[in-house]
Design a protein around this motif. Structure first.
Motif, PDB file in Angstrom:
ATOM      1  N   LEU A  40      -5.129   5.904   1.608  1.00  0.00           N
ATOM      2  CA  LEU A  40      -4.574   4.802   0.521  1.00  0.00           C
ATOM      3  C   LEU A  40      -4.713   5.595  -0.608  1.00  0.00           C
ATOM      4  O   LEU A  40      -5.772   5.962  -1.194  1.00  0.00           O
ATOM      5  CB  LEU A  40      -5.436   3.706   0.620  1.00  0.00           C
ATOM      6  CG  LEU A  40      -4.934   2.509  -0.538  1.00  0.00           C
ATOM      7  CD1 LEU A  40      -3.582   1.999  -0.128  1.00  0.00           C
ATOM      8  CD2 LEU A  40      -5.996   1.633  -0.456  1.00  0.00           C
ATOM      9  N   LEU A  41      -3.401   5.655  -1.388  1.00  0.00           N
ATOM     10  CA  LEU A  41      -3.232   6.335  -2.627  1.00  0.00           C
ATOM     11  C   LEU A  41      -3.065   5.288  -3.844  1.00  0.00           C
ATOM     12  O   LEU A  41      -3.877   5.479  -4.908  1.00  0.00           O
ATOM     13  CB  LEU A  41      -2.066   7.269  -2.603  1.00  0.00           C
ATOM     14  CG  LEU A  41      -1.775   8.319  -1.451  1.00  0.00           C
ATOM     15  CD1 LEU A  41      -0.659   9.222  -1.695  1.00  0.00           C
ATOM     16  CD2 LEU A  41      -3.358   9.396  -1.848  1.00  0.00           C
ATOM     17  N   ALA A  42      -2.437   4.200  -3.580  1.00  0.00           N
ATOM     18  CA  ALA A  42      -2.304   3.267  -4.503  1.00  0.00           C
ATOM     19  C   ALA A  42      -1.716   1.833  -4.040  1.00  0.00           C
ATOM     20  O   ALA A  42      -1.419   1.913  -2.815  1.00  0.00           O
ATOM     21  CB  ALA A  42      -1.542   3.741  -5.456  1.00  0.00           C
ATOM     22  N   GLU A  43      -2.006   0.761  -4.645  1.00  0.00           N
ATOM     23  CA  GLU A  43      -1.181  -0.403  -4.384  1.00  0.00           C
ATOM     24  C   GLU A  43      -0.420  -1.157  -5.501  1.00  0.00           C
ATOM     25  O   GLU A  43      -0.839  -0.900  -6.676  1.00  0.00           O
ATOM     26  CB  GLU A  43      -2.376  -1.670  -4.054  1.00  0.00           C
ATOM     27  CG  GLU A  43      -3.132  -1.115  -2.853  1.00  0.00           C
ATOM     28  CD  GLU A  43      -4.236  -2.441  -2.279  1.00  0.00           C
ATOM     29  OE1 GLU A  43      -4.273  -3.150  -2.947  1.00  0.00           O
ATOM     30  OE2 GLU A  43      -4.889  -2.032  -1.246  1.00  0.00           O
ATOM     31  N   ALA A  87       0.801  -1.265   0.022  1.00  0.00           N
ATOM     32  CA  ALA A  87      -0.124   0.251   0.078  1.00  0.00           C
ATOM     33  C   ALA A  87       1.048   1.422  -0.197  1.00  0.00           C
ATOM     34  O   ALA A  87       1.791   1.350   0.655  1.00  0.00           O
ATOM     35  CB  ALA A  87      -0.868  -0.006   1.103  1.00  0.00           C
ATOM     36  N   VAL A  88       0.619   2.208  -1.001  1.00  0.00           N
ATOM     37  CA  VAL A  88       1.236   3.480  -0.974  1.00  0.00           C
ATOM     38  C   VAL A  88       0.277   4.458  -0.178  1.00  0.00           C
ATOM     39  O   VAL A  88      -0.718   4.839  -0.733  1.00  0.00           O
ATOM     40  CB  VAL A  88       1.531   3.840  -2.527  1.00  0.00           C
ATOM     41  CG1 VAL A  88       2.285   5.348  -2.328  1.00  0.00           C
ATOM     42  CG2 VAL A  88       2.504   2.894  -2.783  1.00  0.00           C
ATOM     43  N   LYS A  89       0.553   5.106   0.970  1.00  0.00           N
ATOM     44  CA  LYS A  89      -0.287   5.910   1.584  1.00  0.00           C
ATOM     45  C   LYS A  89       0.295   7.261   1.772  1.00  0.00           C
ATOM     46  O   LYS A  89       1.379   7.516   1.613  1.00  0.00           O
ATOM     47  CB  LYS A  89      -0.432   5.298   3.187  1.00  0.00           C
ATOM     48  CG  LYS A  89      -1.259   4.047   3.185  1.00  0.00           C
ATOM     49  CD  LYS A  89      -1.460   3.772   4.509  1.00  0.00           C
ATOM     50  CE  LYS A  89      -2.134   2.372   4.584  1.00  0.00           C
ATOM     51  NZ  LYS A  89      -2.288   1.878   6.032  1.00  0.00           N
ATOM     52  N   ALA A 130       7.041   8.617  -4.225  1.00  0.00           N
ATOM     53  CA  ALA A 130       7.666   7.903  -5.172  1.00  0.00           C
ATOM     54  C   ALA A 130       7.460   6.236  -4.798  1.00  0.00           C
ATOM     55  O   ALA A 130       6.893   6.064  -3.597  1.00  0.00           O
ATOM     56  CB  ALA A 130       9.241   8.025  -4.900  1.00  0.00           C
ATOM     57  N   ALA A 131       7.396   5.487  -5.785  1.00  0.00           N
ATOM     58  CA  ALA A 131       7.142   3.982  -5.644  1.00  0.00           C
ATOM     59  C   ALA A 131       8.297   3.454  -4.446  1.00  0.00           C
ATOM     60  O   ALA A 131       9.550   3.623  -4.701  1.00  0.00           O
ATOM     61  CB  ALA A 131       7.215   3.312  -7.124  1.00  0.00           C
ATOM     62  N   PRO A 132       7.739   2.771  -3.469  1.00  0.00           N
ATOM     63  CA  PRO A 132       8.566   2.083  -2.437  1.00  0.00           C
ATOM     64  C   PRO A 132       9.225   0.907  -2.955  1.00  0.00           C
ATOM     65  O   PRO A 132      10.386   0.571  -2.584  1.00  0.00           O
ATOM     66  CB  PRO A 132       7.741   1.893  -1.416  1.00  0.00           C
ATOM     67  CG  PRO A 132       6.575   1.684  -1.888  1.00  0.00           C
ATOM     68  CD  PRO A 132       6.293   2.623  -3.177  1.00  0.00           C
ATOM     69  N   ARG A 133       8.831   0.336  -4.392  1.00  0.00           N
ATOM     70  CA  ARG A 133       9.254  -0.978  -4.673  1.00  0.00           C
ATOM     71  C   ARG A 133       8.755  -0.901  -6.147  1.00  0.00           C
ATOM     72  O   ARG A 133       7.943  -0.377  -6.520  1.00  0.00           O
ATOM     73  CB  ARG A 133       8.771  -2.226  -3.902  1.00  0.00           C
ATOM     74  CG  ARG A 133       7.118  -2.220  -3.861  1.00  0.00           C
ATOM     75  CD  ARG A 133       6.750  -3.271  -3.188  1.00  0.00           C
ATOM     76  NE  ARG A 133       6.835  -4.593  -3.962  1.00  0.00           N
ATOM     77  CZ  ARG A 133       6.016  -5.763  -3.826  1.00  0.00           C
ATOM     78  NH1 ARG A 133       5.141  -5.525  -2.899  1.00  0.00           N
ATOM     79  NH2 ARG A 133       6.071  -6.617  -4.804  1.00  0.00           N
ATOM     80  N   PHE A 134       9.374  -1.911  -6.692  1.00  0.00           N
ATOM     81  CA  PHE A 134       9.088  -2.193  -8.180  1.00  0.00           C
ATOM     82  C   PHE A 134       7.751  -3.057  -8.139  1.00  0.00           C
ATOM     83  O   PHE A 134       7.506  -3.745  -7.107  1.00  0.00           O
ATOM     84  CB  PHE A 134      10.196  -2.968  -8.810  1.00  0.00           C
ATOM     85  CG  PHE A 134      10.471  -4.140  -8.726  1.00  0.00           C
ATOM     86  CD1 PHE A 134       9.787  -5.377  -9.223  1.00  0.00           C
ATOM     87  CD2 PHE A 134      11.279  -4.733  -7.490  1.00  0.00           C
ATOM     88  CE1 PHE A 134      10.132  -6.587  -8.686  1.00  0.00           C
ATOM     89  CE2 PHE A 134      11.519  -5.991  -7.126  1.00  0.00           C
ATOM     90  CZ  PHE A 134      10.727  -6.974  -7.875  1.00  0.00           C
ATOM     91  N   GLY A 135       7.057  -2.983  -9.306  1.00  0.00           N
ATOM     92  CA  GLY A 135       5.886  -4.029  -9.445  1.00  0.00           C
ATOM     93  C   GLY A 135       4.759  -3.433 -10.402  1.00  0.00           C
ATOM     94  O   GLY A 135       5.028  -2.579 -10.944  1.00  0.00           O
TER      95      GLY A 135
END
Length: 143
Positions: free
Chosen positions: A138-141, A69-71, A115-120
């Protein structure tokens, strides 16, 4: 610097993950900090010259999951695109690299890049664009 501006800064620190905020205006410096999320923000005025703002973030690291989860790290206005009329940074199904810009959150005229915390691959995106988000929303998963 007037009292209402200082109160606004204290409220901003209280609503965000920021642990320290230093603002200098003319010859007055205000430093607002907190040691842990449970403590109340404290203002510490001092005399100085110049104009600067510094932020120190307290972003916790998390363990690897199937879906990450990107918060929202701060309260502010979420922007899904770099500028009005331009395409969004990412869309559902897009592959992202670690560190790639996903959003911008505008808080007190400061533009914070998320920024994205990981690739995916993006599996979920918020519907909010150019609207307010709260800390922890929650902004993105990313899967």
């Amino acid at each position: 610097m007037d009292l209402s501006k200082i109160k606004t800064l204290i409220d901003f620190v209280g609503r965000s993950n920021i642990t320290e905020l230093t603002v200098t205006e003319k010859d007055v410096t205000v430093r607002i900090f907190r040691s842990s999320p449970a403590e109340v923000a404290v203002a510490e005025p001092s005399q100085d010259t110049g104009s600067k703002i510094s932020l120190v973030s307290d972003a916790p690291s998390s363990a690897e999951k199937t879906s990450h989860a990107v918060k929202a790290p701060v309260f502010g206005v979420l922007h899904r695109a770099p500028a009005p009329g331009e395409p969004p940074f990412v869309a559902i199904g897009d592959a992202v690299e670690e560190g790639q810009t996903l959003f911008i959150i505008e808080a007190m005229k400061v533009f914070n890049t998320i920024a994205a915390p990981r690739f995916g691959r993006i599996t979920h995106l918020t519907d909010i664009d150019n609207g307010e988000v709260e800390t922890g929303d929650l902004l993105a998963e990313i899967a």
